[in-house]
Design an enzyme around this catalytic site. Sequence first.
Site, PDB file in Angstrom:
ATOM      1  CD  GLU A  46      -2.828  -1.119   2.429  1.00 19.07           C
ATOM      2  OE1 GLU A  46      -4.053  -0.983   2.265  1.00 19.07           O
ATOM      3  OE2 GLU A  46      -2.280  -1.249   3.549  1.00 19.07           O
ATOM      4  CE1 TYR A  75     -22.679  21.890  -0.564  1.00 18.22           C
ATOM      5  CE2 TYR A  75     -24.294  22.381   1.122  1.00 18.22           C
ATOM      6  CZ  TYR A  75     -23.919  22.349  -0.199  1.00 18.22           C
ATOM      7  OH  TYR A  75     -24.785  22.783  -1.160  1.00 18.22           O
ATOM      8  CD  GLU A  95      -8.874   2.571  12.179  1.00 19.52           C
ATOM      9  OE1 GLU A  95      -9.408   1.475  12.397  1.00 19.52           O
ATOM     10  OE2 GLU A  95      -7.960   2.723  11.323  1.00 19.52           O
ATOM     11  CE  LYS A 120      -6.780   0.915   2.474  1.00 22.63           C
ATOM     12  NZ  LYS A 120      -5.840   0.498   3.524  1.00 22.63           N
TER      13      LYS A 120
END
Length: 140
Positions: A46, A75, A95, A120
């Site tokens: 990754e 927004y 996280e 993900k």
Amino acid sequence: MAAAPLPDTASAQPPFGAQDLARVIVTKVFVRGLKVEAQIGVYDHEHGRMQPLVVDVELDVAASHCERLPDTVNYEMVGEAARAIVAEGHIDLVETFAERLAQACFTDPRVTRARVRVEKPLALAPHAAAAGVEITAVRA
């Protein structure tokens, strides 16, 4: 004794001052399905490559009687903050990304709570549509 006919409420206007009987205490501002590309993940495969994230954000905002753009939480700042976070470089955990995005939302003092969900999509492909995390942060 015959019952009195019901008043026609379809065309009735609220009595003077009725609009003051209810106040908006919390406004929910949300962004759903925001797509960003990030260098994210703890595994060797990754590192050094971009991966898609799908982000949902819901903000509780202490605001009422919004009639002008400056009265609102825009927004668009959610997307800008998400892109700024991924531009800083590799992030190990979803996280961490979620917490950073929640903290960025608190830069507007009217935001009292932020719920951030990060998916993900490739994490468990092809066995699952997505994996991820959802956090809720409350202003201290």
